[in-house]
Design a protein around this motif. Structure first.
Motif, PDB file in Angstrom:
ATOM      1  N   GLN A 174       2.269   7.567  19.004  1.00 13.28           N
ATOM      2  CA  GLN A 174       2.770   6.515  19.888  1.00 13.28           C
ATOM      3  C   GLN A 174       4.099   5.965  19.380  1.00 13.28           C
ATOM      4  O   GLN A 174       5.007   5.692  20.171  1.00 13.28           O
ATOM      5  CB  GLN A 174       1.739   5.396  19.993  1.00 13.28           C
ATOM      6  CG  GLN A 174       0.512   5.766  20.796  1.00 13.28           C
ATOM      7  CD  GLN A 174      -0.591   4.726  20.703  1.00 13.28           C
ATOM      8  OE1 GLN A 174      -0.739   4.051  19.686  1.00 13.28           O
ATOM      9  NE2 GLN A 174      -1.379   4.596  21.767  1.00 13.28           N
ATOM     10  N   LEU A 175       4.226   5.823  18.071  1.00 14.77           N
ATOM     11  CA  LEU A 175       5.488   5.334  17.510  1.00 14.77           C
ATOM     12  C   LEU A 175       6.613   6.344  17.748  1.00 14.77           C
ATOM     13  O   LEU A 175       7.733   5.957  18.074  1.00 14.77           O
ATOM     14  CB  LEU A 175       5.326   5.051  16.014  1.00 14.77           C
ATOM     15  CG  LEU A 175       4.481   3.827  15.669  1.00 14.77           C
ATOM     16  CD1 LEU A 175       4.216   3.765  14.174  1.00 14.77           C
ATOM     17  CD2 LEU A 175       5.167   2.538  16.129  1.00 14.77           C
ATOM     18  N   LEU A 176       6.319   7.617  17.563  1.00 10.76           N
ATOM     19  CA  LEU A 176       7.339   8.637  17.825  1.00 10.76           C
ATOM     20  C   LEU A 176       7.812   8.562  19.274  1.00 10.76           C
ATOM     21  O   LEU A 176       9.008   8.682  19.561  1.00 10.76           O
ATOM     22  CB  LEU A 176       6.775  10.024  17.522  1.00 10.76           C
ATOM     23  CG  LEU A 176       6.727  10.423  16.048  1.00 10.76           C
ATOM     24  CD1 LEU A 176       5.897  11.685  15.861  1.00 10.76           C
ATOM     25  CD2 LEU A 176       8.137  10.626  15.496  1.00 10.76           C
ATOM     26  N   TRP A 180      11.303   6.676  18.927  1.00  6.61           N
ATOM     27  CA  TRP A 180      12.242   7.793  18.847  1.00  6.61           C
ATOM     28  C   TRP A 180      12.325   8.607  20.135  1.00  6.61           C
ATOM     29  O   TRP A 180      13.106   9.541  20.221  1.00  6.61           O
ATOM     30  CB  TRP A 180      11.851   8.729  17.707  1.00  6.61           C
ATOM     31  CG  TRP A 180      12.181   8.217  16.349  1.00  6.61           C
ATOM     32  CD1 TRP A 180      13.339   8.412  15.639  1.00  6.61           C
ATOM     33  CD2 TRP A 180      11.340   7.433  15.480  1.00  6.61           C
ATOM     34  NE1 TRP A 180      13.268   7.803  14.412  1.00  6.61           N
ATOM     35  CE2 TRP A 180      12.051   7.192  14.287  1.00  6.61           C
ATOM     36  CE3 TRP A 180      10.051   6.912  15.611  1.00  6.61           C
ATOM     37  CZ2 TRP A 180      11.521   6.460  13.228  1.00  6.61           C
ATOM     38  CZ3 TRP A 180       9.522   6.181  14.558  1.00  6.61           C
ATOM     39  CH2 TRP A 180      10.251   5.949  13.390  1.00  6.61           C
ATOM     40  N   ASP A 181      11.469   8.315  21.118  1.00 13.95           N
ATOM     41  CA  ASP A 181      11.388   9.120  22.332  1.00 13.95           C
ATOM     42  C   ASP A 181      11.112  10.577  21.989  1.00 13.95           C
ATOM     43  O   ASP A 181      11.684  11.499  22.545  1.00 13.95           O
ATOM     44  CB  ASP A 181      12.674   9.008  23.162  1.00 13.95           C
ATOM     45  CG  ASP A 181      12.516   9.651  24.538  1.00 13.95           C
ATOM     46  OD1 ASP A 181      11.417   9.560  25.098  1.00 13.95           O
ATOM     47  OD2 ASP A 181      13.486  10.259  25.023  1.00 13.95           O
ATOM     48  N   ASP A 182      10.223  10.802  21.028  1.00 10.38           N
ATOM     49  CA  ASP A 182       9.848  12.137  20.564  1.00 10.38           C
ATOM     50  C   ASP A 182       8.370  12.343  20.881  1.00 10.38           C
ATOM     51  O   ASP A 182       7.504  11.717  20.260  1.00 10.38           O
ATOM     52  CB  ASP A 182      10.102  12.240  19.055  1.00 10.38           C
ATOM     53  CG  ASP A 182       9.712  13.599  18.485  1.00 10.38           C
ATOM     54  OD1 ASP A 182       9.187  14.437  19.235  1.00 10.38           O
ATOM     55  OD2 ASP A 182       9.927  13.807  17.280  1.00 10.38           O
ATOM     56  N   THR A 183       8.081  13.199  21.844  1.00  7.48           N
ATOM     57  CA  THR A 183       6.688  13.432  22.226  1.00  7.48           C
ATOM     58  C   THR A 183       6.116  14.691  21.590  1.00  7.48           C
ATOM     59  O   THR A 183       4.983  15.081  21.885  1.00  7.48           O
ATOM     60  CB  THR A 183       6.568  13.557  23.759  1.00  7.48           C
ATOM     61  OG1 THR A 183       7.378  14.659  24.206  1.00  7.48           O
ATOM     62  CG2 THR A 183       7.020  12.286  24.447  1.00  7.48           C
ATOM     63  N   ARG A 190       9.358  11.087   9.692  1.00  8.18           N
ATOM     64  CA  ARG A 190      10.384  10.089   9.986  1.00  8.18           C
ATOM     65  C   ARG A 190       9.752   8.718  10.188  1.00  8.18           C
ATOM     66  O   ARG A 190      10.365   7.698   9.855  1.00  8.18           O
ATOM     67  CB  ARG A 190      11.207  10.489  11.210  1.00  8.18           C
ATOM     68  CG  ARG A 190      10.479  10.436  12.526  1.00  8.18           C
ATOM     69  CD  ARG A 190      11.399  10.692  13.703  1.00  8.18           C
ATOM     70  NE  ARG A 190      11.913  12.038  13.691  1.00  8.18           N
ATOM     71  CZ  ARG A 190      12.665  12.546  14.676  1.00  8.18           C
ATOM     72  NH1 ARG A 190      12.968  11.793  15.715  1.00  8.18           N
ATOM     73  NH2 ARG A 190      13.096  13.772  14.614  1.00  8.18           N
ATOM     74  N   VAL A 191       8.527   8.672  10.720  1.00  9.87           N
ATOM     75  CA  VAL A 191       7.829   7.394  10.870  1.00  9.87           C
ATOM     76  C   VAL A 191       7.495   6.829   9.498  1.00  9.87           C
ATOM     77  O   VAL A 191       7.743   5.653   9.214  1.00  9.87           O
ATOM     78  CB  VAL A 191       6.536   7.567  11.704  1.00  9.87           C
ATOM     79  CG1 VAL A 191       5.801   6.231  11.820  1.00  9.87           C
ATOM     80  CG2 VAL A 191       6.866   8.100  13.092  1.00  9.87           C
ATOM     81  N   LYS A 192       6.951   7.663   8.627  1.00  7.09           N
ATOM     82  CA  LYS A 192       6.568   7.203   7.288  1.00  7.09           C
ATOM     83  C   LYS A 192       7.766   6.636   6.534  1.00  7.09           C
ATOM     84  O   LYS A 192       7.681   5.549   5.952  1.00  7.09           O
ATOM     85  CB  LYS A 192       5.954   8.362   6.506  1.00  7.09           C
ATOM     86  CG  LYS A 192       5.572   8.002   5.075  1.00  7.09           C
ATOM     87  CD  LYS A 192       4.869   9.151   4.370  1.00  7.09           C
ATOM     88  CE  LYS A 192       5.819  10.295   4.096  1.00  7.09           C
ATOM     89  NZ  LYS A 192       5.188  11.377   3.314  1.00  7.09           N
TER      90      LYS A 192
END
Length: 241
Positions: A174-176, A180-183, A190-192
């Motif tokens: 969900q954060l991506l 980041w608009d990364d599905t 990158r989230v970590k």
């Protein structure tokens, strides 16, 4: 009653949206141009805005930018612009969802309900986000224990999404998608690392004794947790005896 704001210059579509949403139990305000939309936004502080992009005068892009300078309320873009570039631009500019015209009424209602369900209390500029945190959207910054932290766009959106879902786990996927608009879920690292950078900035501003609100939930994602309420312990009673 939950208030929604529709900013749409097509009078027939605006009327249809008002009727559709009112029948679902929402209180609906309608603006036919961007300036009126911003006026109603700040006067009524709705729970969600449905925003057309091709508006007369002040267009929807500018309305979206100014909205994000003042609030993190959910924004659902309704637009005839169906290119991928337009959708990506809107999402990166702060839209929470994007629906291309023409659309099915059932899908619109489902998206509105989903946005309202997963959004926490709305934050407006100058209002605290809870604890010792104050988001400053117009500067893409935050005040943590009275100290201003300058954030990158990614860090600000990450903190905004976590605060909006305070107390609930937001998955890495969900954060991506939202930050980041990364599905594809291929950029989990990158989230970590973004959370680590954000945590360092909060720790530097609040000091070692400050509560760390960013909680990693193993195998799932991250959660923003308010500081636990301070209770009076034995040491306090002894000190006050």
């Amino acid at each position: 009653m939950t208030r929604l704001l529709v900013v749409e210059d097509d009078p027939d579509l605006a009327l249809a949206l008002r009727v559709l949403l009112a029948r679902r139990g929402y209180e609906v305000s309608v603006a036919a141009d961007g300036r009126e939309g911003l006026r109603l936004l700040f006067a009524e502080r709705p729970a969600l805005m449905l925003l057309d992009l091709l508006l007369p005068g002040l267009d929807g892009w500018e309305v979206l930018d100014r909205t994000r300078d003042m609030s993190d309320l959910p924004v659902l873009v309704l637009s005839g612009l169906g290119d991928v570039d337009d959708r990506v631009r809107a999402l990166r500019s702060g839209a929470d969802d994007y629906l291309v015209k023409p659309f099915a009424h059932a899908e619109l209602l489902a998206r509105v309900e989903a946005l309202l369900r997963r959004s926490g209390p709305r934050q407006w500029a100058g209002e605290p986000a809870g604890d010792d945190l104050l988001l400053v959207p117009e500067r893409r910054a935050a005040l943590w224990h009275g100290t201003e932290i300058r954030l990158s766009d990614i860090e600000y959106r990450l903190l905004q999404v976590l605060v909006r879902n305070r107390g609930r786990v937001v998955t890495t996927e969900q954060l991506l998608e939202r930050v980041w608009d990364d599905t594809t879920a291929l950029g989990r690292d990158r989230v970590k690392f973004a959370v680590l950078r954000l945590r360092r900035k909060l720790r530097a501003a609040g000091g070692p004794s400050a509560h760390d609100p960013l909680e990693a939930v193993r195998g799932l994602g991250y959660r923003y947790e308010s500081a636990p309420a301070r209770t009076t312990g034995a040491s306090d009673r002894g000190a006050n005896a």
